[in-house]
Design an enzyme around this catalytic site. Structure first.
Site, mmCIF file in Angstrom:
data_model
loop_
_atom_site.group_PDB
_atom_site.id
_atom_site.type_symbol
_atom_site.label_atom_id
_atom_site.label_comp_id
_atom_site.label_asym_id
_atom_site.label_seq_id
_atom_site.Cartn_x
_atom_site.Cartn_y
_atom_site.Cartn_z
ATOM 1 N N LYS A 66 -5.177 0.843 -7.465
ATOM 2 C CA LYS A 66 -6.296 0.761 -6.527
ATOM 3 C C LYS A 66 -6.872 2.164 -6.371
ATOM 4 C CE LYS A 66 -7.857 -1.098 -2.125
ATOM 5 N NZ LYS A 66 -8.900 -0.072 -1.993
ATOM 6 N N GLU A 118 -3.658 5.354 -3.489
ATOM 7 C CA GLU A 118 -3.898 4.465 -2.348
ATOM 8 C C GLU A 118 -3.038 3.214 -2.386
ATOM 9 O OE1 GLU A 118 -7.704 2.611 0.111
ATOM 10 O OE2 GLU A 118 -7.917 3.106 -1.999
#
Length: 316
Positions: free
Chosen positions: A20, A164
Site C-alpha cells: 500500500k 503504510e
C-alpha cells in the site's frame, strides 16, 4: 474501486497482496497517445505532473489505455507524503517543471481498466493483472510493483521498512468502480486520516502559525478532533497560514466539542480545506492522539469526507 479495512489479514490461494503506497490515488488516461492524469475527485491534475505526460514516461507510446495508480514521491526508499503534498496544487507549468526535477513522482500502477478502447473491468483481477504485466508500462516515472502470495511476510517486511501497509485482493474478483469492496482489503501499520481545518492558533509569543484545529464531518455535523502542530514548523506553517488567511471568519464554525483551552485566541476559518494527519488512535474524548501534520489534500473536498462519514466503513 476502494479497499475495506481488514480486521484479519486474508489468507489462502484466492488472495494476492500488494504494497500500500502512501501517495495520491489517480487514474492515468491515455487517448490517441495523449496522457491525462485525474484525481479521485475527477479533477484533471495533469499539469501538476509533467513527467508523467512527457514522452519520456513511456505512457504516450500507447494509443489507448486507462490505468489505476498511486502517485508517490520517494525519499530514502520510502514514499514521502509531505514531499508529494507540495505538488498537489501546482497550476503553473514552470513551477511544475521545477518540482519535477527536484521532487519527481513515480506512478505505481496496480490495475488496468481499459485497453484499445475496450473496458476490462469485467475481467477477474488475475486476468487484469496478467494483462497489466504483459503491457508493462515502465520507465523512470512509471512502475508496476510486484504482487505477493505470502501476505504475512509482506506485512512484516512493510512494517520493517516503515511503509503504510498492504492491500490484499481476491484473484477472482471484478473491478467495481466507485465502490468499497470486500474483495479488496487493506491492512495498515499506522493510522492516517483526513480532517477539515476549522481554525488555527499562533505560536506562543508570536504571530506565526503554531497549530491548526481539526474537525471531522459526521452525520450530525462537524465534531472536534483536536489540534495539530507537529510538522508545521518553519516554511510549512508560513505557507499554510497564507492559505488560511483568505478563509478567516469572525465567529467559530458550528463544531461540537471544542474545549475552551483550544478555542481561546483561536483564529477561525471557513471549513473548506482538508488536511491529512498521522496519529495513534483517538482518546476517550474523541481527540486525535499524538497527531502529526502530513499535508493539505487538494484531491479531497469536505463533501468527500461527508460521503465517507455516511459509509459504514468510511475512510480512504
Amino acid at each position: 474501486m476502494l479497499a475495506t479495512p481488514a480486521e484479519v489479514l486474508p489468507r489462502g490461494d484466492e488472495w494476492r497482496h500488494e504494497i500500500k503506497w502512501d501517495g495520491m490515488r489517480a487514474l492515468i488516461d491515455v487517448r490517441d497517445h495523449r496522457v491525462r492524469v485525474f484525481s479521485r475527485t475527477e479533477r484533471d491534475v495533469t499539469i501538476a505532473f509533467p513527467e508523467l505526460a512527457s514522452p519520456a514516461s513511456g505512457l504516450a507510446d500507447f494509443e489507448d489505455l486507462l490505468l489505476d495508480a498511486e502517485i508517490v514521491v520517494m525519499r530514502a526508499g520510502r514514499p514521502s507524503f509531505a514531499a508529494l503534498a507540495e505538488r498537489f496544487n501546482v497550476v503553473d507549468p514552470n513551477s511544475a517543471d521545477e518540482l519535477a526535477s527536484t521532487a519527481p513522482v513515480t506512478a505505481m500502477v496496480f490495475d488496468v481498466l481499459r485497453v484499445m478502447r475496450s473496458p476490462v473491468t469485467g475481467r477477474t483481477w488475475r486476468e487484469r493483472r496478467d494483462l497489466l504485466d504483459s503491457i508493462a508500462p515502465t520507465s523512470k516515472w512509471v512502475s508496476v510493483p510486484p504482487e505477493f502470495a505470502d501476505g504475512e511476510a509482506l506485512l512484516d517486511a512493510t512494517a520493517d521498512q516503515g511503509m503504510e501497509g498492504i492491500v490484499s485482493k481476491r484473484v477472482g474478483s471484478k473491478y467495481s468502480p466507485g465502490l468499497r469492496s470486500d474483495d479488496w482489503r487493506k491492512t495498515l501499520h499506522r493510522r492516517t486520516g483526513s480532517y477539515v481545518i476549522v481554525g488555527w492558533r499562533r505560536q506562543q509569543a508570536g504571530s506565526v502559525l503554531g497549530s491548526v484545529l481539526l474537525a471531522e464531518p459526521t452525520e450530525v455535523g462537524l465534531a472536534y478532533r483536536g489540534r495539530v502542530g507537529s510538522g508545521l514548523a518553519g516554511r510549512k506553517g508560513v505557507t499554510l497560514a497564507r492559505d488560511l488567511l483568505p478563509l478567516r471568519r469572525e465567529t467559530a464554525p458550528v463544531v461540537t466539542g471544542v474545549p475552551d483551552v483550544d478555542a481561546r485566541d483561536a483564529i477561525w476559518v471557513e471549513p473548506h480545506l482538508v488536511a491529512d494527519v498521522e496519529f495513534h488512535g483517538l482518546s476517550d474524548a474523541g481527540r486525535l492522539r499524538q497527531p502529526a501534520w502530513r499535508g493539505l489534500r487538494s484531491d479531497l473536498t469536505v463533501a468527500d469526507l461527508q460521503i465517507r462519514a455516511a459509509s459504514p466503513n468510511g475512510d480512504e
